[in-house]
Design an enzyme around this catalytic site. Structure first.
Site, PDB file in Angstrom:
ATOM      1  N   GLN A   1      -9.237   9.230  -5.751  1.00 55.97           N
ATOM      2  CA  GLN A   1      -8.029   9.139  -6.575  1.00 55.97           C
ATOM      3  C   GLN A   1      -8.096  10.159  -7.702  1.00 55.97           C
ATOM      4  OE1 GLN A   1      -5.153   7.165  -5.997  1.00 55.97           O
ATOM      5  NE2 GLN A   1      -4.418   8.525  -7.610  1.00 55.97           N
TER       6      GLN A   1
ATOM      7  N   GLY B   1       0.837  -1.198   0.000  1.00 60.90           N
ATOM      8  CA  GLY B   1       0.000   0.000   0.000  1.00 60.90           C
ATOM      9  C   GLY B   1       0.865   1.237   0.000  1.00 60.90           C
ATOM     10  N   SER B   2       0.331   2.301   0.554  1.00 65.25           N
ATOM     11  CA  SER B   2       1.038   3.580   0.490  1.00 65.25           C
ATOM     12  C   SER B   2       2.103   3.698   1.586  1.00 65.25           C
ATOM     13  CB  SER B   2       0.032   4.717   0.628  1.00 65.25           C
ATOM     14  OG  SER B   2      -0.586   4.633   1.879  1.00 65.25           O
TER      15      SER B   2
ATOM     16  N   GLU C   1       4.427  10.534  -5.405  1.00 63.32           N
ATOM     17  CA  GLU C   1       3.659   9.559  -6.173  1.00 63.32           C
ATOM     18  C   GLU C   1       2.242  10.085  -6.409  1.00 63.32           C
ATOM     19  OE1 GLU C   1       2.294   5.857  -4.286  1.00 63.32           O
ATOM     20  OE2 GLU C   1       3.120   4.798  -6.003  1.00 63.32           O
TER      21      GLU C   1
ATOM     22  N   GLU D   1       5.563  -3.367   0.988  1.00 63.33           N
ATOM     23  CA  GLU D   1       5.772  -2.920  -0.399  1.00 63.33           C
ATOM     24  C   GLU D   1       4.957  -1.653  -0.566  1.00 63.33           C
ATOM     25  OE1 GLU D   1       7.835  -3.821  -2.527  1.00 63.33           O
ATOM     26  OE2 GLU D   1       8.509  -5.719  -1.706  1.00 63.33           O
TER      27      GLU D   1
ATOM     28  N   CYS E   1       2.314   0.695  -8.923  1.00 61.02           N
ATOM     29  CA  CYS E   1       3.458   1.158  -8.134  1.00 61.02           C
ATOM     30  C   CYS E   1       4.717   1.192  -8.978  1.00 61.02           C
ATOM     31  CB  CYS E   1       3.647   0.247  -6.935  1.00 61.02           C
ATOM     32  SG  CYS E   1       3.695  -1.479  -7.399  1.00 61.02           S
TER      33      CYS E   1
HETATM   34  P1  NAD Z   1      -3.369   2.298   1.344  1.00 61.32           P
HETATM   35  O1  NAD Z   1      -2.099   2.440   2.079  1.00 61.32           O
HETATM   36  O2  NAD Z   1      -4.373   3.371   1.467  1.00 61.32           O
HETATM   37  O3  NAD Z   1      -4.106   0.963   1.767  1.00 61.32           O
HETATM   38  C1  NAD Z   1      -3.479  -0.296   1.647  1.00 61.32           C
HETATM   39  C2  NAD Z   1      -4.162  -1.258   2.585  1.00 61.32           C
HETATM   40  O4  NAD Z   1      -3.875  -0.861   3.931  1.00 61.32           O
HETATM   41  C3  NAD Z   1      -5.681  -1.293   2.467  1.00 61.32           C
HETATM   42  O5  NAD Z   1      -6.138  -2.614   2.590  1.00 61.32           O
HETATM   43  C4  NAD Z   1      -6.112  -0.474   3.654  1.00 61.32           C
HETATM   44  O6  NAD Z   1      -7.402  -0.796   4.117  1.00 61.32           O
HETATM   45  C5  NAD Z   1      -5.071  -0.844   4.681  1.00 61.32           C
HETATM   46  N1  NAD Z   1      -4.948   0.091   5.797  1.00 61.32           N
HETATM   47  C6  NAD Z   1      -5.219   1.409   5.817  1.00 61.32           C
HETATM   48  N2  NAD Z   1      -5.002   1.912   7.051  1.00 61.32           N
HETATM   49  C7  NAD Z   1      -4.570   0.900   7.834  1.00 61.32           C
HETATM   50  C8  NAD Z   1      -4.183   0.793   9.189  1.00 61.32           C
HETATM   51  N3  NAD Z   1      -4.182   1.830  10.008  1.00 61.32           N
HETATM   52  N4  NAD Z   1      -3.801  -0.398   9.652  1.00 61.32           N
HETATM   53  C9  NAD Z   1      -3.757  -1.472   8.829  1.00 61.32           C
HETATM   54  N5  NAD Z   1      -4.127  -1.434   7.539  1.00 61.32           N
HETATM   55  C10 NAD Z   1      -4.528  -0.261   7.036  1.00 61.32           C
HETATM   56  O7  NAD Z   1      -2.976   2.077  -0.196  1.00 61.32           O
HETATM   57  P2  NAD Z   1      -3.957   1.967  -1.457  1.00 61.32           P
HETATM   58  O8  NAD Z   1      -4.498   3.322  -1.759  1.00 61.32           O
HETATM   59  O9  NAD Z   1      -4.913   0.832  -1.300  1.00 61.32           O
HETATM   60  O10 NAD Z   1      -2.927   1.523  -2.596  1.00 61.32           O
HETATM   61  C11 NAD Z   1      -2.169   2.425  -3.318  1.00 61.32           C
HETATM   62  C12 NAD Z   1      -0.733   2.417  -2.834  1.00 61.32           C
HETATM   63  O11 NAD Z   1      -0.209   1.093  -2.893  1.00 61.32           O
HETATM   64  C13 NAD Z   1       0.200   3.228  -3.694  1.00 61.32           C
HETATM   65  O12 NAD Z   1       1.074   3.983  -2.891  1.00 61.32           O
HETATM   66  C14 NAD Z   1       0.992   2.180  -4.472  1.00 61.32           C
HETATM   67  O13 NAD Z   1       2.243   2.587  -4.929  1.00 61.32           O
HETATM   68  C15 NAD Z   1       1.073   1.088  -3.485  1.00 61.32           C
HETATM   69  N6  NAD Z   1       1.366  -0.189  -4.148  1.00 61.32           N
HETATM   70  C16 NAD Z   1       2.611  -0.728  -3.972  1.00 61.32           C
HETATM   71  C17 NAD Z   1       2.940  -1.922  -4.592  1.00 61.32           C
HETATM   72  C18 NAD Z   1       4.301  -2.524  -4.394  1.00 61.32           C
HETATM   73  O14 NAD Z   1       4.424  -3.729  -4.536  1.00 61.32           O
HETATM   74  N7  NAD Z   1       5.327  -1.754  -4.055  1.00 61.32           N
HETATM   75  C19 NAD Z   1       2.002  -2.576  -5.374  1.00 61.32           C
HETATM   76  C20 NAD Z   1       0.750  -1.999  -5.524  1.00 61.32           C
HETATM   77  C21 NAD Z   1       0.438  -0.814  -4.890  1.00 61.32           C
END
Ligand code: NAD
Length: 492
Positions: A329, A224-225, A381, A248, A282
Site C-alpha cells: 500500500q 474490497g477493491s 482510488e 461494496e 472507502c
Molecule cells: P481486495 O479486493 O484486495 O481484497 C478484499 C478481499 O477479497 C480480501 O479478503 C481478499 O483476500 C479477497 N479476494 C482477493 N481475491 C479474491 C478472489 N479471487 N476471490 C475471492 N476473494 C478474493 O481489497 P483490500 O485491499 O483488502 O481492501 C481495499 C479496498 O476495499 C479498497 O478498494 C476500498 O475502497 C475497499 N473498501 C470498500 C468499502 C465499502 O464499503 N465500499 C469498505 C472498505 C474497503
C-alpha cells in the site's frame, strides 16, 4: 490456537501459517495465523450447509441471546480488542477502540432485529384467498472482507447473516487475521450451534475462490477493491445455481467547499475525512473541490493543520495518524504521489517517508493543489493519506466535477447555504451525502452503500440489510370455504 481455523464448531489446525506484522513496528509479529487451503474452505462450506436447515428454523430468542452476548463481550473488551486491531492494522488506538465499540453495537442492533422480524398479510384479488409475504433466510453466505476495518466490516456482515437465519463462512483479509480470530473466538462461545459460523483464514485466490465456486454457497457479500469485486460477480453468476451478490467497493469521494462555508468546519471535515485512519477508508474525502473565493484561505488553513499532525506508532498516546498498512500500500501511495507531480499538480505539503523510533510504514499526509479532475490522482482510488484540491468557479461547476467520477459512494458539501445544501443532497450521484460533515463516518442503524462503480446489489447495515440476507416468499391460501376458487378477469 491462532494457527487454527474455526470449522464445524471446532478449532482445526491449518496446514500452513503466516505471520501478521505490525505496520507501526515491522519487528513486532502480532502472531502466526492459519492459512487455509481449498480443502479446509470446502469443509467449512459443507459444515455451514449441513447446519443451515436447523439454524434457519431456530428460535429467534436463541439468536437474539447469542448476538447480544457477542455484542456485549466485544464492548466489554474494547480496550484489549482495540489495541489488537490498532497493532495489526495501524489505525490509532482511539480509532481502533472506536471501531471495536461499533462492531459491538452492530451485534446488539441485530440482536434486536431478531425479535422484530415481520411479514405482511394482504387480501388477494381473488375472494377467499389470503396472501402472505414473508422473508426467509438465503442459505450459506460467504463473507469476504478487506483489511481496513478488521472488525466492523466483518461485524456488519456476520451479525445480519446470523440474525436472519443464515449460516456463514467468513474469510477475512490476509493482513488482519488477529481481529478476525478474536471476533470468531467470541462467536464460538456464544451458544451458536456447530457449523453455523465458520472462520477460514487464507488467500482470496484460494479460500475466496472456493467460496465463489461452491454450489453449496447461496450468496456472497464482498467488500474490497473494484477488480476483485468484478471477479466475484463474474464467478458468482457463472455457477449453477447463480449466487446472490452484494459488492461494496472503492470510492473517490468529493467534498465541496463553497465560498460561504464556515472555514473551521470545512478544514475539520477535510482533515478528518481525507487523512484520519491514514486515508485508508472507502469513504475518505479524497477529492476536495473548492470555489475561488475561499480556495487560498482553505488551502493555507488545511496545510497549517496538516503540519501539526503527529504521525507515529498507532499505539502511542498523542498519535493522530498511524502508519500505512503495509509495503504494498505504501508503494501504491508513493507511486500516485509521483504520478501527481508528473501530471503537473502541485504537492503543497507531505508525501514524505518518515523515520520513527521503530521501523514502520510512515508517510506524511499529502495535499495536492492545481488538480484537474482528469488527472489520474483525481480519478483513481489511491487508498492512502493523499488528497487533491480542485479549484472551481462556483457551485454549478463544483457539482459537475463532484459527479464526474466512476465512483459514487459518499459525497460531501461544506456550506452555510440551505439552497446549495438542499440542491446537492438531491443532485449528488452517491449513495451517501454529507452536509458540513466529512464524507467518512456513518451511523450503524441506517443503510450504507453507494452507486456507480462503488457498489452493486442491496445496501448493507440497518434494517436495509434484510434485503440481501433474506429472500422474499409470497404464499397464497384458499381457506376452503367454497366449492372452488373463483377467478377474476385479471387473474386469468
Ligand atoms: P481486495 O479486493 O484486495 O481484497 C478484499 C478481499 O477479497 C480480501 O479478503 C481478499 O483476500 C479477497 N479476494 C482477493 N481475491 C479474491 C478472489 N479471487 N476471490 C475471492 N476473494 C478474493 O481489497 P483490500 O485491499 O483488502 O481492501 C481495499 C479496498 O476495499 C479498497 O478498494 C476500498 O475502497 C475497499 N473498501 C470498500 C468499502 C465499502 O464499503 N465500499 C469498505 C472498505 C474497503
Amino acid at each position: 490456537m491462532m494457527t487454527q481455523n474455526y470449522i464445524g464448531g471446532e478449532w482445526i489446525a491449518a496446514s500452513e501459517a503466516a505471520p501478521d506484522i505490525n505496520p507501526s513496528n515491522t519487528n513486532d509479529v502480532v502472531g502466526e495465523f492459519a492459512r487455509a487451503g481449498k480443502a479446509e474452505a470446502e469443509r467449512a462450506i459443507a459444515a455451514a450447509y449441513d447446519a443451515f436447515p436447523a439454524w434457519s428454523r431456530s428460535s429467534i430468542q436463541g439468536r437474539h441471546d447469542s448476538l447480544k452476548m457477542i455484542g456485549d463481550e466485544i464492548i466489554a473488551r474494547k480496550e484489549e480488542l482495540g489495541r489488537l486491531l490498532s497493532r495489526e492494522e495501524g489505525k490509532t488506538l482511539p480509532e481502533g477502540i472506536g471501531e471495536v465499540v461499533r462492531a459491538g453495537q452492530i451485534f446488539q442492533f441485530f440482536a434486536g432485529e431478531c425479535l422484530r422480524m415481520a411479514g405482511e398479510k394482504v387480501p388477494s384479488v381473488r375472494p377467499l384467498v389470503d396472501v402472505e409475504i414473508t422473508r426467509e433466510p438465503v442459505g450459506v453466505i460467504g463473507l469476504i472482507t478487506p483489511w481496513n476495518f478488521p472488525i466492523a466490516i466483518p461485524a456488519w456482515k456476520i451479525a445480519p447473516a446470523l440474525a436472519y437465519g443464515n449460516t456463514v463462512v467468513f474469510k477475512p483479509a490476509e493482513l488482519v487475521p488477529a481481529s478476525a480470530h478474536a471476533l470468531s473466538e467470541i462467536i464460538s462461545r456464544s451458544g451458536i450451534p456447530a457449523g453455523v459460523f465458520n472462520l477460514v483464514m487464507g488467500k482470496g485466490s484460494v479460500v475466496g475462490e472456493a467460496m465463489l465456486q461452491s454450489p453449496k454457497v447461496s450468496a456472497i457479500s464482498f467488500t474490497g477493491s473494484v477488480p476483485t469485486g468484478r471477479r466475484v460477480a463474474q464467478t458468482c453468476i457463472s455457477t449453477d445455481p447463480m449466487k446472490k451478490i452484494q459488492l461494496e467497493m472503492g470510492g473517490k469521494n468529493p467534498m465541496i467547499v463553497l465560498d460561504d462555508a464556515d472555514l473551521g468546519v470545512a478544514v475539520d471535515c477535510a482533515l478528518n475525512g481525507a487523512f484520519f485512519s491514514t486515508g485508508q477508508r472507502c469513504t475518505a474525502s479524497s477529492r476536495l473541490i473548492v470555489t475561488g473565493g475561499i480556495h487560498d484561505r482553505f488551502v493555507d488553513a488545511l496545510t497549517e493543520r496538516m503540519k501539526g499532525l503527529v504521525i507515529d506508532d498507532a499505539l502511542k498516546a498523542g498519535t493522530h495518524i498511524g502508519p500505512v498498512v503495509d509495503q504494498n500500500q505504501l508503494d501504491q501511495d508513493l507511486r500516485y504521489i509521483r504520478i501527481g507531480q508528473e501530471e503537473g499538480a502541485k504537492l503543497v505539503t507531505g508525501g514524505e517517508l518518515l523515520n520513527r523510533d521503530n521501523p514502520g510504514f510512515y508517510l506524511s499526509p499529502a495535499l495536492f493543489t492545481e488538480v484537474d479532475n482528469n488527472m489520474r490522482i483525481a480519478r483513481e482510488e489511491i487508498f492512502g493519506p493523499v488528497a487533491t484540491v480542485t479549484r472551481v468557479r462556483d457551485y454549478d461547476e463544483a457539482l459537475e466535477i463532484a459527479n464526474d467520477t466512476p465512483f459514487g459512494l459518499s459525497a460531501g458539501i461544506c456550506t452555510t447555504s440551505l439552497k446549495h445544501a438542499s440542491h446537492f443532497k438531491r443532485s449528488a450521484e452517491a449513495g451517501m451525502v454529507m452536509v458540513n460533515l466529512p464524507t467518512a463516518g456513518v451511523d450503524y442503524h441506517v443503510p450504507f452503500g453507494g452507486r456507480k462503480g462503488s457498489s452493486y446489489g442491496p445496501r448493507e447495515q440497518g434494517r436495509y440489510a434484510q434485503e440481501f440476507y433474506t429472500t422474499v416468499k409470497t404464499a397464497y391460501t384458499f381457506d376452503g370455504n367454497g366449492p372452488y376458487v373463483p377467478k377474476t378477469k385479471s387473474s386469468e
